[in-house]
Design a protein around this motif. Structure first.
Motif, short mmCIF file in Angstrom:
data_model
loop_
_atom_site.label_atom_id
_atom_site.label_comp_id
_atom_site.label_asym_id
_atom_site.label_seq_id
_atom_site.Cartn_x
_atom_site.Cartn_y
_atom_site.Cartn_z
N LEU A 77 49.87 -19.39 21.17
CA LEU A 77 49.04 -18.32 21.23
C LEU A 77 49.42 -17.27 22.45
CD1 LEU A 77 45.81 -18.22 21.30
CD2 LEU A 77 46.01 -19.70 23.41
N THR A 128 41.66 -14.89 27.80
CA THR A 128 42.20 -15.68 26.71
C THR A 128 42.64 -16.79 27.28
OG1 THR A 128 42.16 -14.24 24.96
CG2 THR A 128 43.21 -16.62 24.74
N LEU A 141 43.76 -20.54 28.47
CA LEU A 141 44.74 -22.22 27.48
C LEU A 141 44.51 -23.16 28.73
CD1 LEU A 141 46.18 -23.12 25.50
CD2 LEU A 141 47.98 -22.15 26.09
N ILE A 171 41.71 -24.22 23.53
CA ILE A 171 41.95 -22.60 23.49
C ILE A 171 40.78 -21.69 24.02
CG2 ILE A 171 42.36 -20.27 23.00
CD1 ILE A 171 43.67 -21.50 20.77
#
Length: 237
Positions: A57, A66, A68, A86
């Motif tokens: 990713l 973003t 994780l 995610i």
């Protein structure tokens, strides 16, 4: 084949069964995973299958970042494992269908490798005795927020999931009020036995822990004071 399950507040919205080597996530329709929300960038993040590594990713320079498993990532490759989550804006994407990496097989060491290495033999059990039972692991204790000021004043709010959102929106987990409060405004994330708080609001807003403004993730400790706008919480864990 990788499967991505799009969720909002733990409620599944859509499933994507994908066989492509490159999967993009974003607001516009040309993405494989489309999230039609103003907080999501046109091209927000991507999942790519790389030889020898598996699916990874990476963030595509998105406006709101973003995450994780609760940790903000950059444009580098971040390996994905089955069960990873995610986070994009207020949405979660659960990763499914990734096989666990095989464990390396044990092999007999040649004589030259054994020399100079201490070999500890397992202790022999006396005949008729049973192995001692492994003690049970202590149950995980979830933390709580005691509202000292604000709309939830006088209440004790139990944190019972890995990601908890604080903000002024009706869809946020914990309601906060005040000038420049956004939705979402802050996030409390669990990693193992620890919990972290991060500020998600705009430039003119802030999140304070013990009177200090935080920007990046900040680890929470027992009896920390969290202040957002007119709301004050005491973190207990």
């Amino acid at each position: 084949m990788i499967k991505l399950i799009l969720k909002l507040k733990d409620t599944p919205i859509e499933e994507f069964n994908l066989e492509k080597g490159l999967i993009t996530i974003g607001r516009t329709k040309e993405n494989a995973v489309v999230i039609d929300n103003i907080a999501v960038s046109r091209k927000h993040a991507q999942v790519e299958l790389k030889e020898g590594t598996g699916y990874v990713l990476s963030d595509l320079n998105s406006s709101n970042g973003t995450f994780l498993n609760g940790v903000r990532i950059d444009a580098n490759d971040h390996p994905l494992r089955d069960g990873d989550v995610i986070s994009v804006a207020k949405f979660q994407i659960q990763v499914k269908g990734l096989a666990r990496a095989p464990q390396p097989a044990l092999r007999d060491l040649p004589q030259q490798d054994v020399e100079g290495t201490m070999i500890i033999a397992a202790a022999k059990r006396r005949p008729g005795t049973e192995a001692q039972a492994t003690p049970e692991q202590k149950a995980f204790q979830w933390p709580s927020l005691s509202a000292a000021e604000g709309p939830r004043k006088g209440t004790n709010i139990k944190i019972g999931k890995d990601v908890t959102i604080l903000g002024k929106g009706s869809g946020d987990d914990i309601l906060v009020e005040g000038w420049f409060i956004s939705s979402p405004h802050a996030r409390i994330s669990r990693r193992g036995d620890r919990f972290y708080i991060s500020h998600l609001g705009g430039f003119f807003s802030n999140t304070k822990v013990n009177g200090i403004k935080i920007k990046e993730e900040h680890i929470l400790k027992n009896k920390d004071e969290i202040k957002i706008g007119n709301s004050t919480f005491i973190y207990t864990h």
